[in-house]
Design a protein around this motif. Structure first.
Motif, PDB file in Angstrom:
ATOM      1  N   ASP A 147     -11.089  17.607 -17.616  1.00 49.99           N
ATOM      2  CA  ASP A 147     -11.565  16.624 -16.650  1.00 49.99           C
ATOM      3  C   ASP A 147     -11.635  15.215 -17.225  1.00 49.99           C
ATOM      4  O   ASP A 147     -11.651  14.238 -16.466  1.00 49.99           O
ATOM      5  CB  ASP A 147     -12.950  17.039 -16.132  1.00 49.99           C
ATOM      6  CG  ASP A 147     -12.877  18.254 -15.216  1.00 49.99           C
ATOM      7  OD1 ASP A 147     -11.865  18.384 -14.496  1.00 49.99           O
ATOM      8  OD2 ASP A 147     -13.814  19.073 -15.232  1.00 49.99           O
ATOM      9  N   ALA A 150      -9.066  12.467 -16.052  1.00 52.06           N
ATOM     10  CA  ALA A 150      -9.268  11.670 -14.839  1.00 52.06           C
ATOM     11  C   ALA A 150      -9.980  10.356 -15.148  1.00 52.06           C
ATOM     12  O   ALA A 150      -9.847   9.374 -14.410  1.00 52.06           O
ATOM     13  CB  ALA A 150     -10.061  12.466 -13.814  1.00 52.06           C
ATOM     14  N   GLY A 151     -10.747  10.333 -16.247  1.00 52.31           N
ATOM     15  CA  GLY A 151     -11.424   9.103 -16.654  1.00 52.31           C
ATOM     16  C   GLY A 151     -12.502   8.634 -15.688  1.00 52.31           C
ATOM     17  O   GLY A 151     -12.792   7.429 -15.622  1.00 52.31           O
ATOM     18  N   SER A 152     -13.111   9.550 -14.948  1.00 53.84           N
ATOM     19  CA  SER A 152     -14.137   9.166 -13.981  1.00 53.84           C
ATOM     20  C   SER A 152     -15.240  10.213 -13.952  1.00 53.84           C
ATOM     21  O   SER A 152     -15.087  11.316 -14.481  1.00 53.84           O
ATOM     22  CB  SER A 152     -13.527   9.026 -12.581  1.00 53.84           C
ATOM     23  OG  SER A 152     -12.960  10.259 -12.159  1.00 53.84           O
ATOM     24  N   GLY A 153     -16.364   9.853 -13.352  1.00 51.59           N
ATOM     25  CA  GLY A 153     -17.467  10.792 -13.189  1.00 51.59           C
ATOM     26  C   GLY A 153     -18.277  11.046 -14.441  1.00 51.59           C
ATOM     27  O   GLY A 153     -19.085  11.970 -14.480  1.00 51.59           O
ATOM     28  N   TYR A 154     -18.098  10.234 -15.460  1.00 50.40           N
ATOM     29  CA  TYR A 154     -18.811  10.444 -16.718  1.00 50.40           C
ATOM     30  C   TYR A 154     -20.101   9.624 -16.764  1.00 50.40           C
ATOM     31  O   TYR A 154     -20.315   8.714 -15.961  1.00 50.40           O
ATOM     32  CB  TYR A 154     -17.920  10.059 -17.902  1.00 50.40           C
ATOM     33  CG  TYR A 154     -17.506   8.601 -17.902  1.00 50.40           C
ATOM     34  CD1 TYR A 154     -18.258   7.643 -18.570  1.00 50.40           C
ATOM     35  CD2 TYR A 154     -16.360   8.188 -17.231  1.00 50.40           C
ATOM     36  CE1 TYR A 154     -17.898   6.310 -18.565  1.00 50.40           C
ATOM     37  CE2 TYR A 154     -15.979   6.860 -17.221  1.00 50.40           C
ATOM     38  CZ  TYR A 154     -16.747   5.920 -17.883  1.00 50.40           C
ATOM     39  OH  TYR A 154     -16.382   4.600 -17.853  1.00 50.40           O
ATOM     40  N   LYS A 167     -22.545   7.009 -18.916  1.00 52.24           N
ATOM     41  CA  LYS A 167     -22.367   5.981 -19.937  1.00 52.24           C
ATOM     42  C   LYS A 167     -23.049   6.400 -21.236  1.00 52.24           C
ATOM     43  O   LYS A 167     -24.067   7.081 -21.229  1.00 52.24           O
ATOM     44  CB  LYS A 167     -22.917   4.638 -19.453  1.00 52.24           C
ATOM     45  CG  LYS A 167     -22.079   4.002 -18.354  1.00 52.24           C
ATOM     46  CD  LYS A 167     -22.576   2.604 -18.015  1.00 52.24           C
ATOM     47  CE  LYS A 167     -21.690   1.968 -16.959  1.00 52.24           C
ATOM     48  NZ  LYS A 167     -22.168   0.600 -16.594  1.00 52.24           N
TER      49      LYS A 167
END
Length: 264
Positions: A237, A240-244, A246
């Motif tokens: 996942d 995708a580089g999103s939904g992480y 910080k």
């Protein structure tokens, strides 16, 4: 073996990581060792031949793609007997799928000294090319480097299915010719069919190509672009580089050894 610079070291053989492909992605130490050695044995099927431009004048060069283990050792033994130094140039980092241990064992038996110089492996060259971070908070904090079984077996406890069960980031080497089986096993292990994936051909080389896809479309993507070998598969996942989340490291409300938290 101890860690020394190229000039002060006294070993006879240096196992050097050539990096993922680009001529300038070898370490400074590795470049200097190529330049200083009398004999260079390079993995011609995988190492960028432009790296041989760093070789010193008069260096004798062998392509190990055409050699057996015994022939490689014979060249090293002859060079050592003549007081010459040998650079054994391996693709990526020698410690990963480099077949260096069997060479070192032979050298131990012959009493020939050696040292290793690390290199950038393809997984990190690929991440740089694609601007990926494998360890995004809240998604994955682990990177699994593995391969499918081919001519070299993989222990049953290290099956693709067992690794897939972790849902961690994965970099899968030496498996381009088995992508349909790979995808099926990833899904059987727990990845969803639409899990982000990527395939990168000859990471960091001038002819590099990479394509984003999903686990279920890995094989079709490779076939559409004529990719049959010399490629790395990335799964997870994080692609995708999103939904992480910080990082807390730079969070102004989080104290560190070097910074006091600021109150809102």
């Amino acid at each position: 073996m101890g860690s020394k610079g190229a000039e002060e070291s006294k070993s006879s053989v240096y196992f050097v990581g050539a990096g993922p492909g680009a001529k300038d992605l070898i370490t400074v130490r590795g470049r200097d060792l190529i330049a200083s050695c009398d004999v260079i044995i390079y993995a011609g099927s995988l190492v960028n031949p432009e790296l041989l431009d760093y070789a010193g004048e008069g260096a004798v060069i062998y392509n190990s793609a055409k050699m057996t283990l015994e022939e490689v050792i014979d060249v090293i033994k002859e060079a050592a007997a003549e007081g010459k130094t040998v650079c054994r140039l391996h693709t990526g980092d020698p410690s990963l799928y480099g077949a260096v241990r069997e060479q070192m064992d032979e050298l131990d038996q012959l009493g020939i000294s050696y040292e290793s110089c690390p290199g950038v492996t393809a997984a990190f060259g690929a991440a740089a090319s694609m601007n990926l971070e494998y360890t995004l908070p809240g998604i994955s904090q682990s990177l699994i480097l593995t391969r499918m079984a081919g001519r070299t077996d993989v222990p049953p406890k290290e099956s693709i299915e067992s690794w897939a069960a972790h849902h961690a980031s994965m970099a899968i080497y030496l498996s381009t010719g088995m992508l349909r089986e790979l995808a099926a096993r990833l899904i059987a292990g727990g990845y969803q069919e639409d899990t982000p994936a990527a395939i990168i051909y000859k990471a960091t080389w001038p002819e590099e190509e990479y394509y984003f896809c999903t686990v279920s479309t890995l094989a079709d993507t490779a076939e559409a672009h004529g990719i049959k070998k010399t490629a790395l598969v990335l799964v997870g996942d994080v692609i995708a580089g999103s939904g992480y989340e910080k990082s807390r490291l730079y969070d102004k409300t989080f104290s560190t050894e070097f910074r006091t938290a600021r109150q809102e």
